[in-house]
Design a protein around this motif. Structure first.
Motif, short mmCIF file in Angstrom:
data_model
loop_
_atom_site.label_atom_id
_atom_site.label_comp_id
_atom_site.label_asym_id
_atom_site.label_seq_id
_atom_site.Cartn_x
_atom_site.Cartn_y
_atom_site.Cartn_z
N ASP A 274 0.83 -1.21 0.00
CA ASP A 274 0.00 0.00 0.00
C ASP A 274 0.86 1.26 0.00
OD1 ASP A 274 -2.26 -1.52 -0.03
OD2 ASP A 274 -2.75 -1.25 2.10
N ASP A 275 1.97 1.23 0.75
CA ASP A 275 2.86 2.40 0.80
C ASP A 275 3.45 2.69 -0.57
OD1 ASP A 275 2.32 2.59 3.46
OD2 ASP A 275 4.28 1.87 4.15
N VAL A 276 3.85 1.64 -1.30
CA VAL A 276 4.39 1.83 -2.65
C VAL A 276 3.34 2.49 -3.54
CG1 VAL A 276 5.20 0.66 -4.74
CG2 VAL A 276 6.09 -0.03 -2.51
N ARG A 277 2.10 2.01 -3.46
CA ARG A 277 1.04 2.57 -4.30
C ARG A 277 0.77 4.03 -3.95
NH1 ARG A 277 -2.03 -3.02 -3.11
NH2 ARG A 277 -1.03 -4.25 -4.75
N LEU A 278 0.78 4.34 -2.67
CA LEU A 278 0.55 5.73 -2.24
C LEU A 278 1.67 6.64 -2.74
CD1 LEU A 278 -0.72 5.07 1.39
CD2 LEU A 278 -2.06 6.08 -0.48
N ARG A 279 2.91 6.14 -2.73
CA ARG A 279 4.03 6.95 -3.22
C ARG A 279 3.95 7.14 -4.73
NH1 ARG A 279 7.07 4.15 1.17
NH2 ARG A 279 7.70 2.48 -0.25
N VAL A 280 3.53 6.09 -5.45
CA VAL A 280 3.33 6.22 -6.90
C VAL A 280 2.28 7.29 -7.19
CG1 VAL A 280 2.37 5.05 -8.94
CG2 VAL A 280 4.05 3.87 -7.50
N ILE A 281 1.19 7.27 -6.46
CA ILE A 281 0.13 8.25 -6.66
C ILE A 281 0.64 9.67 -6.42
CG2 ILE A 281 -2.07 9.09 -5.70
CD1 ILE A 281 -2.64 6.04 -5.08
N ALA A 282 1.33 9.86 -5.31
CA ALA A 282 1.82 11.20 -4.97
C ALA A 282 2.80 11.72 -6.02
CB ALA A 282 2.49 11.16 -3.59
N ASP A 283 3.70 10.85 -6.46
CA ASP A 283 4.69 11.26 -7.47
C ASP A 283 4.02 11.56 -8.81
OD1 ASP A 283 7.67 11.12 -8.62
OD2 ASP A 283 6.36 9.97 -9.94
N HIS A 284 3.15 10.65 -9.27
CA HIS A 284 2.59 10.79 -10.61
C HIS A 284 1.58 11.92 -10.71
CE1 HIS A 284 4.89 7.39 -11.51
NE2 HIS A 284 3.98 6.55 -11.95
N VAL A 285 0.84 12.19 -9.63
CA VAL A 285 -0.09 13.32 -9.68
C VAL A 285 0.70 14.62 -9.83
CG1 VAL A 285 -1.68 14.72 -8.29
CG2 VAL A 285 -2.00 12.25 -8.44
N LEU A 307 2.38 11.16 -20.42
CA LEU A 307 1.43 11.75 -19.47
C LEU A 307 0.26 10.81 -19.24
CD1 LEU A 307 0.21 14.02 -17.78
CD2 LEU A 307 -0.66 15.04 -19.91
N ARG A 308 -0.28 10.26 -20.31
CA ARG A 308 -1.42 9.32 -20.17
C ARG A 308 -1.01 8.13 -19.30
NH1 ARG A 308 -4.87 8.44 -25.27
NH2 ARG A 308 -6.01 10.10 -24.22
N ARG A 309 0.18 7.62 -19.50
CA ARG A 309 0.63 6.48 -18.71
C ARG A 309 0.72 6.84 -17.22
NH1 ARG A 309 6.49 3.44 -18.98
NH2 ARG A 309 5.90 1.59 -17.78
N LEU A 310 1.26 8.01 -16.92
CA LEU A 310 1.36 8.44 -15.53
C LEU A 310 -0.01 8.57 -14.89
CD1 LEU A 310 4.09 11.23 -15.90
CD2 LEU A 310 4.40 9.00 -14.82
N LEU A 311 -0.95 9.21 -15.59
CA LEU A 311 -2.28 9.39 -15.03
C LEU A 311 -2.99 8.05 -14.83
CD1 LEU A 311 -3.51 12.53 -17.04
CD2 LEU A 311 -2.46 12.45 -14.77
N ARG A 312 -2.80 7.14 -15.77
CA ARG A 312 -3.45 5.83 -15.64
C ARG A 312 -2.84 5.01 -14.51
NH1 ARG A 312 -5.22 3.82 -21.74
NH2 ARG A 312 -6.66 5.55 -22.08
N ARG A 313 -1.56 5.16 -14.29
CA ARG A 313 -0.94 4.45 -13.16
C ARG A 313 -1.52 4.96 -11.83
NH1 ARG A 313 3.99 1.73 -13.23
NH2 ARG A 313 4.75 2.95 -11.46
N VAL A 314 -1.85 6.25 -11.78
CA VAL A 314 -2.50 6.78 -10.57
C VAL A 314 -3.85 6.11 -10.37
CG1 VAL A 314 -3.51 8.83 -9.51
CG2 VAL A 314 -1.33 9.02 -10.70
N ILE A 315 -4.65 6.06 -11.44
CA ILE A 315 -5.99 5.48 -11.35
C ILE A 315 -5.92 4.01 -10.94
CG2 ILE A 315 -8.07 4.94 -12.68
CD1 ILE A 315 -7.31 7.43 -14.44
N LEU A 316 -4.99 3.27 -11.55
CA LEU A 316 -4.86 1.85 -11.23
C LEU A 316 -4.37 1.65 -9.80
CD1 LEU A 316 -3.35 0.74 -14.63
CD2 LEU A 316 -5.58 0.08 -13.73
#
Length: 888
Positions: A274-285, A307-316
């Motif tokens: 979960d921490d990895v996912r939260l860090r991905v979200i914070a970075d990519h947003v 850009l699309r890839r970054l935004l989609r990684r946030v959503i996923l």
């Protein structure tokens, strides 16, 4: 210490020491070999390489950067981020090693109270290139470091180059020791995560060639001017100064992480995944916020794809945390609030940024839903068969629907099946290999910009084409097949660099001029004009007569008709842009343009297709502006003054300190633009809006013909109307009603024919059932129906026959030929009863086998499937192959 405060101290420190403060360049790099600005030194490459004379002897900046080559590592390590800021100080032939080392040590170790960063020397280590005794001696002189904390390392870590022939040199890196609780003792030489690199000093002093690898090259000698390029990682210094564990927890990033955790009902620090996912979200947003602020919008290629890839990684990532709905409306404002003190433009432009991001999220959530349906179907098949989702399906989901393999694995595991990871990995590797080969091919096609170095050093090409179409100049340089030469001969394609030119080089959306270059004893047709490096016009020509030598007098002659058409089209672009904003509102920003004689294309931010009424209104307003004969005024002024007058600075465009402002009708249309324009709007002639389309989830495109081309288009349409009027024998005003009436009659006839065809086929049901034969354990009905109206008719008949077979194991396979080129297109449709499927007989397998015999492909569900091909003569063979498959 807040991140913005570290940035402020950096710039103040170097400004006080004679450095020109240079604002961050856009994330969209000027370098044609780079997609993004990937390092702080990128905007200064022309000066560091000597390609362009530096406008100042020393400079400093805090540069926005994007790197995505390690995107899979984001969130997993303390230091990998896609967006980061690089603090740099640069010297262009001014100070060298002594100054760079002295400045670095002073800034790092001066107390916070005295304006420094306040590092304790006891926490710092330094590395130098193993042969750079000069740097070692300077560190001993200016720092208080004991000799054992200045380590010598080899070329692989402490020698900088671009990987290409050109400038290179040793470097010296500064590390912060996090302490024994983070790893082993021994300094940076251990390559342990305990030692965090915070600053790299590059001493650019040599010219290298014969580059075979990072460590295998030839040093040709010292550069005429030795340069300094340094980079201090702002995020790395920030997480150390703020006493947090990594860059994701600093003040500019942590608020997004906390908001994501709150939405997901998670507590940061409790679960590693979960921490990895939260860090991905914070970075990519944050990365998405900054990219959109610099004019990048989502698309399926280039920067937009990243850009699309970054935004989609946030959503996923949010989905894997349990949040299935939209979340950007919470995350992006959190990032804006964290970044606006350093970058005010993210607040002033947030309306645009948020519309782009939210539209992309909405689109991908729909895509995600359809992808999950595919995965659910694959899971159902896996449960009834092999017990695993195929690697091909997992790759399709990844490649087409943006599913990371982790999401497919998680959903499949919850359903009690596995995923063929080995095949997925193989397909991914094949894709990477193709991408590498493509990138290598493209890299090989790029021109070596160093060929223009000496030419640019002679000064900027002066463009005089605003005031004159013909201008006498002098040939400064000639390039043939990528190499400088002294002469271009008749029949050759050459590149000419002149001291001045009246020929416009492609830029700002305006295509290059057409024309000729003439001189005593020669003439050359101009094929293209480009600016491969800032300030240098390069004319690609075909020498049609004589030969051209260095220093020859040469007159540039612009094709007057082409230039007239180009200025009409460029001014029309401004007019249509103003009309769009009149109709759609101020949020309809230009997002790109292209214009040439007779044609203009304008991309703009809008998420919905324009109705016919809206398109007509935009076209009418545009042509009313033409009829109003507005004065077109072009003025040169400072950038700040232009913005204060309300001149539009377009997303993604770069502007110098002095800009040209083009007014059409005063403030009705006021934009920054360096292109060529008409002197009054009436000169545009006519604007014919011929197309409107989508170029992404948040961008639309309008295309118009302009001037004589617009008239010719209307004239052609008039001729078509006259033909229709004569052929249908109705007045022009009644053509539409007549065509609608004929279309209604045609649809009724087609419907009647389809009904008769369906009835004809239905009559064959009893005969076909009587033809059933037992093949193995199933009743098998197979027939060639000959020519049929459509595939739908065949499918309907197949389903009827299957129902008649009842509960016993049964297979129905019908083939036929539907209308198409030549003899038509063959198809085969297969259906199975439930009891046949229990025996392992699947309609998809049967259709695939039959289609292969027809020279095509097919497949489908286990109960009903279809295939097609190209060779109707093989229908009998297709039915035979299906029969053999059932027998087997």
């Amino acid at each position: 210490m807040q991140t913005a405060e570290i940035q402020r101290r950096w710039l103040n420190f170097f400004e006080q020491r004679g450095h020109t403060v240079v604002p961050s360049a856009s994330l969209v790099s000027d370098d044609p070999s780079l997609m993004f600005t990937v390092a702080g030194m990128v905007p200064f490459v022309p000066y560091l390489s000597g390609l362009v004379p530096a406008p100042y002897p020393r400079a400093t900046s805090v540069q926005k950067c994007i790197r995505t080559n390690d995107i899979e590592e984001v969130g997993k390590t303390p230091r990998h981020g896609t967006f980061f800021q690089m603090c740099g100080n640069f010297s262009f032939g001014d100070y060298f090693k002594e100054g760079a080392i002295r400045f670095a040590w002073e800034l790092l170790t001066t107390s916070e109270e005295d304006g420094g960063l306040g590092f304790d020397p006891a926490d710092l280590w330094v590395t130098v290139y193993e042969e750079d005794d000069e740097a070692l001696a300077l560190w001993k002189q200016y720092s208080s470091l004991p000799e054992e904390r200045i380590q010598k390392l080899g070329k692989d870590t402490n020698y900088w180059s671009t990987g290409q022939p050109g400038p290179a040199g040793p470097c010296s890196e500064i590390f912060f020791d996090l302490g024994p609780e983070y790893g082993i003792d021994g300094g940076p030489a251990t390559d342990d995560d305990r030692y965090v690199e915070i600053w790299n000093l590059v001493f650019m002093q040599y010219q290298i060639a014969d580059v075979n690898s990072k460590t295998d090259f030839t040093i040709l000698g010292e550069l005429p001017k030795k340069n300094i390029d340094t980079g201090m990682g702002l995020e790395r210094v920030a997480f150390i100064k703020q006493g947090v564990q990594n860059m994701y927890e600093i003040d500019q990033v942590r608020p997004v992480l906390d908001r994501a955790a709150e939405l997901a009902g998670k507590t940061y620090g409790e679960n590693h995944d979960d921490d990895v996912r939260l860090r991905v979200i914070a970075d990519h947003v944050r990365s998405g916020l900054m990219l959109i602020a610099d004019g990048v919008t989502p698309s399926n290629e280039g920067r937009g794809y990243i850009l699309r890839r970054l935004l989609r990684r946030v959503i996923l990532s949010m989905r894997l945390l349990g949040v299935e709905g939209a979340s950007f409306g919470e995350l992006f404002p959190a990032s804006r609030d964290s970044m606006q003190s350093a970058y005010p433009e993210v607040a002033s432009g947030f309306d645009f940024i948020s519309r782009v991001a939210y539209a992309e999220e909405k689109t991908f959530l729909r895509t995600l839903a359809s992808g999950i349906q595919i995965l659910d179907g694959a899971i159902s098949e896996a449960k009834g068969g092999a017990g695993s989702v195929t690697g091909e399906t997992a790759f399709l989901l990844h490649d087409t629907h943006g599913f990371p393999i982790e999401l497919s694995l998680e959903i499949a595991e919850e359903a009690g099946v596995s995923v063929d990871r080995a095949v997925f990995t193989q397909l991914m590797q094949e894709q990477r290999d193709r991408a590498k080969a493509d990138a290598k091919a493209k890299k090989g096609q790029r021109a070596d910009l160093s060929v223009y170095k000496e030419l640019r050093g002679l000064g900027e090409t002066q463009f005089v084409g605003y005031d004159a179409l013909n201008h006498e100049s002098r040939v400064l340089g000639i390039v043939v097949e990528g190499a400088p030469t002294s002469e271009a001969r008749e029949g050759e394609i050459a590149e000419l660099v002149l001291a001045e030119t009246s020929l416009w080089a492609e830029s700002g959306g305006q295509d290059s001029d057409q024309g000729i270059i003439v001189g005593e004893g020669f003439e050359a047709e101009v094929l293209d004009v480009q600016k491969p490096v800032p300030g240098l016009f390069v004319h690609t020509v075909k020498v049609t007569f004589g030969s051209i030598g260095i220093d020859a007098r040469a007159e540039t002659r612009v094709d007057a008709d082409y230039r007239r058409g180009a200025t009409q089209a460029h001014s029309a672009t401004h007019i249509v842009h103003a009309a769009l904003r009149d109709v759609l509102g101020p949020n309809a920003h230009q997002a790109g343009s292209y214009n040439k004689a007779g044609y203009m294309r304008l991309d703009f931010t809008h998420s919905e297709a324009l109705s016919q009424a809206t398109k007509s209104e935009i076209e009418e307003i545009s042509n009313l502006a033409v009829r109003s004969d507005y004065e077109v005024v072009t003025r040169e002024m400072g950038l700040d003054e232009a913005k204060s007058l309300g001149a539009m600075a377009l997303f993604g465009e770069k502007y110098g300190d002095r800009v040209r402002v083009v007014d059409i009708g005063g403030a009705w249309s006021r934009e920054l633009c360096a292109g060529t324009h008409v002197s009054s709007s009436a000169e545009v002639g006519m604007i014919n809006l011929v197309a409107e389309s989508s170029v992404g989830s948040t961008n639309r495109r309008v295309e118009s013909l302009v001037g004589m081309e617009a008239f010719q288009s209307f004239a052609a349409e008039r001729a078509i109307v006259q033909q229709l009027s004569g052929g249908l024998r109705v007045p022009r005003a009644e053509i539409v009603a007549k065509v609608e009436d004929l279309s209604a009659q045609l649809r009724a006839a087609e419907k009647k024919i389809a009904s008769l065809e369906a009835a004809r086929l239905a009559e064959q049901v009893p005969t076909l059932l009587q033809s059933a034969e037992r093949v193995g354990a199933v009743q098998f009905v197979a027939a060639d129906l000959g020519k049929v109206g459509s595939a739908d008719d065949v499918r309907g008949l197949v389903i009827q026959l299957r129902e008649k077979l009842g509960s016993e194991p049964g297979v129905v396979v019908l083939a036929g030929t539907v209308p198409g080129d030549g003899a038509g297109k063959p198809l085969v449709v297969a259906a199975t009863t439930a009891s046949a499927r229990e025996l392992g007989i699947k309609a998809g397998d049967l259709a695939k086998r039959g289609a292969q015999a027809l020279g095509g492909g097919g497949g489908g569900k286990p109960d009903l499937a279809q295939g097609g091909g190209t060779d109707p003569s093989q229908i009998s063979e297709a039915l035979t192959q299906i029969r053999r498959l059932i027998e087997g």
